[in-house]
Design a protein around this motif. Structure first.
Motif, PDB file in Angstrom:
ATOM      1  N   LYS A  81     -19.815 -10.341  -6.766  1.00 29.20           N
ATOM      2  CA  LYS A  81     -18.993 -11.060  -5.789  1.00 29.20           C
ATOM      3  C   LYS A  81     -19.830 -11.459  -4.579  1.00 29.20           C
ATOM      4  CE  LYS A  81     -14.843  -9.550  -5.040  1.00 29.20           C
ATOM      5  NZ  LYS A  81     -13.687  -8.736  -4.588  1.00 29.20           N
ATOM      6  N   PHE A  82     -19.705 -12.728  -4.172  1.00 26.49           N
ATOM      7  CA  PHE A  82     -20.360 -13.225  -2.968  1.00 26.49           C
ATOM      8  C   PHE A  82     -19.286 -13.498  -1.917  1.00 26.49           C
ATOM      9  CE2 PHE A  82     -23.448 -14.219  -6.231  1.00 26.49           C
ATOM     10  CZ  PHE A  82     -24.666 -14.004  -5.605  1.00 26.49           C
ATOM     11  N   LEU A  83     -19.484 -12.950  -0.722  1.00 30.10           N
ATOM     12  CA  LEU A  83     -18.561 -13.173   0.395  1.00 30.10           C
ATOM     13  C   LEU A  83     -19.346 -13.688   1.593  1.00 30.10           C
ATOM     14  CD1 LEU A  83     -16.456  -9.873   0.161  1.00 30.10           C
ATOM     15  CD2 LEU A  83     -15.845 -12.119  -0.751  1.00 30.10           C
ATOM     16  N   GLN A  84     -18.682 -14.438   2.465  1.00 30.29           N
ATOM     17  CA  GLN A  84     -19.352 -14.973   3.649  1.00 30.29           C
ATOM     18  C   GLN A  84     -18.486 -14.787   4.873  1.00 30.29           C
ATOM     19  OE1 GLN A  84     -18.493 -19.499   2.611  1.00 30.29           O
ATOM     20  NE2 GLN A  84     -19.022 -19.296   4.756  1.00 30.29           N
ATOM     21  N   ASP A  85     -19.147 -14.674   6.018  1.00 31.94           N
ATOM     22  CA  ASP A  85     -18.446 -14.795   7.289  1.00 31.94           C
ATOM     23  C   ASP A  85     -19.257 -15.735   8.158  1.00 31.94           C
ATOM     24  OD1 ASP A  85     -20.564 -13.347   8.389  1.00 31.94           O
ATOM     25  OD2 ASP A  85     -19.513 -11.439   8.241  1.00 31.94           O
ATOM     26  N   ALA A  86     -19.035 -15.726   9.445  1.00 32.06           N
ATOM     27  CA  ALA A  86     -19.671 -16.728  10.310  1.00 32.06           C
ATOM     28  C   ALA A  86     -21.187 -16.682  10.295  1.00 32.06           C
ATOM     29  CB  ALA A  86     -19.160 -16.559  11.743  1.00 32.06           C
ATOM     30  N   SER A  87     -21.758 -15.479  10.123  1.00 34.49           N
ATOM     31  CA  SER A  87     -23.209 -15.372  10.276  1.00 34.49           C
ATOM     32  C   SER A  87     -23.907 -14.587   9.178  1.00 34.49           C
ATOM     33  CB  SER A  87     -23.537 -14.726  11.624  1.00 34.49           C
ATOM     34  OG  SER A  87     -22.956 -13.431  11.700  1.00 34.49           O
ATOM     35  N   SER A  88     -23.178 -14.118   8.164  1.00 31.51           N
ATOM     36  CA  SER A  88     -23.844 -13.304   7.149  1.00 31.51           C
ATOM     37  C   SER A  88     -23.230 -13.512   5.769  1.00 31.51           C
ATOM     38  CB  SER A  88     -23.766 -11.815   7.529  1.00 31.51           C
ATOM     39  OG  SER A  88     -22.417 -11.375   7.495  1.00 31.51           O
ATOM     40  N   ILE A  89     -23.994 -13.082   4.766  1.00 26.67           N
ATOM     41  CA  ILE A  89     -23.574 -13.129   3.372  1.00 26.67           C
ATOM     42  C   ILE A  89     -23.551 -11.707   2.828  1.00 26.67           C
ATOM     43  CG2 ILE A  89     -24.168 -13.968   1.059  1.00 26.67           C
ATOM     44  CD1 ILE A  89     -23.330 -16.187   2.885  1.00 26.67           C
ATOM     45  N   SER A  90     -22.529 -11.395   2.042  1.00 23.88           N
ATOM     46  CA  SER A  90     -22.450 -10.090   1.382  1.00 23.88           C
ATOM     47  C   SER A  90     -22.443 -10.298  -0.125  1.00 23.88           C
ATOM     48  CB  SER A  90     -21.186  -9.337   1.808  1.00 23.88           C
ATOM     49  OG  SER A  90     -21.224  -9.034   3.187  1.00 23.88           O
ATOM     50  N   LEU A  91     -23.327  -9.565  -0.811  1.00 17.58           N
ATOM     51  CA  LEU A  91     -23.362  -9.574  -2.269  1.00 17.58           C
ATOM     52  C   LEU A  91     -22.903  -8.208  -2.757  1.00 17.58           C
ATOM     53  CD1 LEU A  91     -24.179 -10.424  -5.145  1.00 17.58           C
ATOM     54  CD2 LEU A  91     -26.552  -9.838  -4.559  1.00 17.58           C
ATOM     55  N   HIS A  92     -21.794  -8.182  -3.515  1.00 12.13           N
ATOM     56  CA  HIS A  92     -21.257  -6.935  -4.060  1.00 12.13           C
ATOM     57  C   HIS A  92     -21.451  -6.939  -5.575  1.00 12.13           C
ATOM     58  CE1 HIS A  92     -18.975  -5.725  -0.373  1.00 12.13           C
ATOM     59  NE2 HIS A  92     -19.081  -7.029  -0.136  1.00 12.13           N
ATOM     60  N   ILE A  93     -22.055  -5.868  -6.087  1.00  9.06           N
ATOM     61  CA  ILE A  93     -22.187  -5.695  -7.535  1.00  9.06           C
ATOM     62  C   ILE A  93     -21.562  -4.349  -7.878  1.00  9.06           C
ATOM     63  CG2 ILE A  93     -23.766  -5.436  -9.486  1.00  9.06           C
ATOM     64  CD1 ILE A  93     -25.676  -7.330  -8.130  1.00  9.06           C
ATOM     65  N   SER A  94     -20.495  -4.391  -8.665  1.00  5.95           N
ATOM     66  CA  SER A  94     -19.779  -3.165  -9.002  1.00  5.95           C
ATOM     67  C   SER A  94     -19.488  -3.125 -10.495  1.00  5.95           C
ATOM     68  CB  SER A  94     -18.474  -3.083  -8.203  1.00  5.95           C
ATOM     69  OG  SER A  94     -17.655  -4.215  -8.452  1.00  5.95           O
ATOM     70  N   ASP A  95     -19.320  -1.923 -11.028  1.00  6.63           N
ATOM     71  CA  ASP A  95     -19.004  -1.765 -12.449  1.00  6.63           C
ATOM     72  C   ASP A  95     -17.894  -0.736 -12.614  1.00  6.63           C
ATOM     73  OD1 ASP A  95     -20.130   1.023 -12.977  1.00  6.63           O
ATOM     74  OD2 ASP A  95     -21.922   0.024 -12.178  1.00  6.63           O
ATOM     75  N   ASN A  96     -17.319  -0.700 -13.806  1.00  8.41           N
ATOM     76  CA  ASN A  96     -16.263   0.283 -14.102  1.00  8.41           C
ATOM     77  C   ASN A  96     -16.783   1.369 -15.042  1.00  8.41           C
ATOM     78  OD1 ASN A  96     -16.501  -1.209 -16.421  1.00  8.41           O
ATOM     79  ND2 ASN A  96     -14.298  -1.540 -16.716  1.00  8.41           N
ATOM     80  N   GLY A  97     -18.059   1.710 -14.842  1.00  9.47           N
ATOM     81  CA  GLY A  97     -18.708   2.691 -15.707  1.00  9.47           C
ATOM     82  C   GLY A  97     -18.478   4.122 -15.278  1.00  9.47           C
ATOM     83  N   VAL A  98     -19.421   4.993 -15.637  1.00 12.13           N
ATOM     84  CA  VAL A  98     -19.274   6.436 -15.418  1.00 12.13           C
ATOM     85  C   VAL A  98     -19.516   6.841 -13.967  1.00 12.13           C
ATOM     86  CG1 VAL A  98     -19.912   6.944 -17.795  1.00 12.13           C
ATOM     87  CG2 VAL A  98     -21.708   6.841 -16.048  1.00 12.13           C
TER      88      VAL A  98
END
Length: 468
Positions: free
Chosen positions: A399-416
């Motif tokens: 998932k890529f998210l943005q706000d006024a001055s930054s970018i957030s990259l979230h990588i998540s899984d449903n594993g163990v």
């Protein structure tokens, strides 16, 4: 006229014909000159396809201008209406006969919402004060200086311009030139005195300009490795027929463009070689893997191959776009390219990649793209290696998210899930690249199921968002 010079459909032309029948009424009602202009099919100009003149107002146009070209540099409001699909106005436009007019322009749309033409209303600009008698016969006031009694000569703006300003009479002989114009003529003709010689005789390439008669004209000329834009404006308010030439030398600009183009070609060639060299390294590693069948070594080889492929993907995306002079890399496309490749070669149970980016258009330059590629590679590699042990299927969300001055990259899984964070070569790569290359932060977010990691980094000149 429309069928010959434009790409309009028969239905569009019928609509313009219907509008044309009302032009004369609007001309009479407003005491203004009315026109319909269309964009030409194979030239970056417009063409006049209809007109209506008021019967009371005189002195603006002496004859029909249907079929005349319209140039953006003289009538910018016309082209602004085409480009922006909205009304445009300008207080001083130059007509085909060289007069200054006030101009209002509205776009005309077809049933599909496309601009097929513009409707133009023109009215002659009237001077607020009458000029002094001494200056009535001065051609455009383009003299070397104006002398008032008991005053020093005052240079006019034309003397200070880098463009060549040249006035010629009815015989096309020079009656005025600013310093830049004088240098232009002497350099190309070899003559220092040209008072009694027609300009089109000593500079034959200007013949095409003079052949256009009394029309305002715009032409780009290249001769003897020199490039010029020539603008011609006829001046009618004179006893003698006078033609104004404004010549802008593009030679240096063209040379800079060629140099930039050559540098771009050279950089693209370097990218090609880097990509090819990376493919060669990949091939060598694959050969080595075939000779070393140990499972532990095969895993290490595959991790190395993934990292190399991630870097190579950056150059592939740059090279896919031939117009990519700035070496912009689409980060979303890069992450998908890396993700699908790694899942396809992981030999893991059915793993589904899900991307969330809300139509975000995130780009970065090549150096930052390589860092992001390696970060994404390491995070996906960890998820594929450890998250789905003894599992038949799983999901990884990017998932890529943005706000006024930054970018957030979230990588998540449903594993163990991750019981504890262990120091590893991959974790060191992620931390160093995030902190030193992206000036960002790396966080492992507590999660009830699976593992959730976040990379946050600032928007900058090298990492930016394109807005529609």
């Amino acid at each position: 006229m429309c069928s010959k010079y434009t790409s309009l459909s028969g239905k569009d032309i019928e609509k313009l014909v219907e509008i044309e029948t009302t032009l004369s009424y609007y001309a009479e009602l407003t005491d203004c000159y009315m026109f319909i202009d269309c964009m030409m099919e194979n030239l970056p100009h417009a063409i006049v396809v209809a007109e209506a003149f008021p019967t009371k107002e005189i002195g603006l146009y002496e004859k029909s201008v249907i079929g005349k070209f319209v140039f953006e540099s003289f009538e910018p409001a016309v082209f602004a209406a085409f480009k922006h699909k909205e009304r445009s106005s300008i207080s001083r436009a130059i007509t085909q006969e060289g007069l200054t007019v006030e101009q209002n322009v509205v776009p005309l749309f077809n049933d599909d919402g496309q601009v097929i033409a513009v409707l133009i209303q023109e009215k002659k600009v009237k001077m607020q004060t009458a000029p002094k008698d001494d200056f009535q016969n001065m051609p455009f006031a383009l003299i070397e200086h104006i002398v008032e009694p008991n005053a020093q000569p005052i240079p006019v703006v034309s003397d200070l311009l880098v463009e060549s300003i040249i006035l010629t009479n009815h015989e096309n002989k020079v009656i005025y030139s600013n310093p830049a114009g004088y240098r232009f003529i002497t350099e190309l003709s070899g003559l220092e005195n040209f008072d009694n010689v027609a300009l089109d005789k000593i500079l034959p390439f200007l013949q095409e300009v003079y052949d256009k008669g009394d029309d305002v004209f715009f032409l780009e000329i290249t001769i003897d490795r020199k490039s010029f834009i020539v603008k011609k404006i006829p001046i009618r308010s004179q006893n003698d027929k006078v033609t104004l030439l404004i010549i802008h030398d593009l030679t240096e600009l063209k040379l800079k463009e060629n140099e930039l183009m050559m540098k771009t070609f050279a950089i693209r060639e370097i990218h090609h070689r880097v990509k090819n060299n990376l493919q060669t390294v990949t091939s060598l590693l694959r050969l080595q893997m075939r000779n070393d069948l140990a499972a532990s070594n095969a895993s290490a080889f595959q991790e190395a191959l993934n990292r190399i492929y991630s870097i190579s993907s950056v150059y592939e995306l740059i090279l896919e776009n031939e117009d990519n002079a700035e070496e912009k890399v689409d980060v979303i496309a890069l992450s998908k390219k890396i993700g699908y490749k790694m899942v396809g070669t992981s030999h893991t149970a059915a793993i589904q990649l899900i991307f969330h980016h809300d139509e975000l258009q995130l780009y970065c330059h090549s150096k930052k793209a390589v860092s992001l590629a390696l970060i994404i590679c390491e995070l996906l590699q960890n998820a594929l290696k450890y998250a789905f042990i003894d599992r038949e299927e799983g999901t990884i969300d990017i998932k890529f998210l943005q706000d006024a001055s930054s970018i957030s990259l979230h990588i998540s899984d449903n594993g163990v899930g991750m019981q504890e964070v262990k120091a590893s070569f991959g974790m060191e790569i992620i931390t160093r690249l995030v902190e030193y290359d992206l000036a960002g932060t790396f966080t492992i977010i507590p999660s009830e199921q699976g593992t959730h990691t976040q990379i946050q980094f600032p928007v900058s000149e090298e990492v930016f968002i394109l807005n529609d």
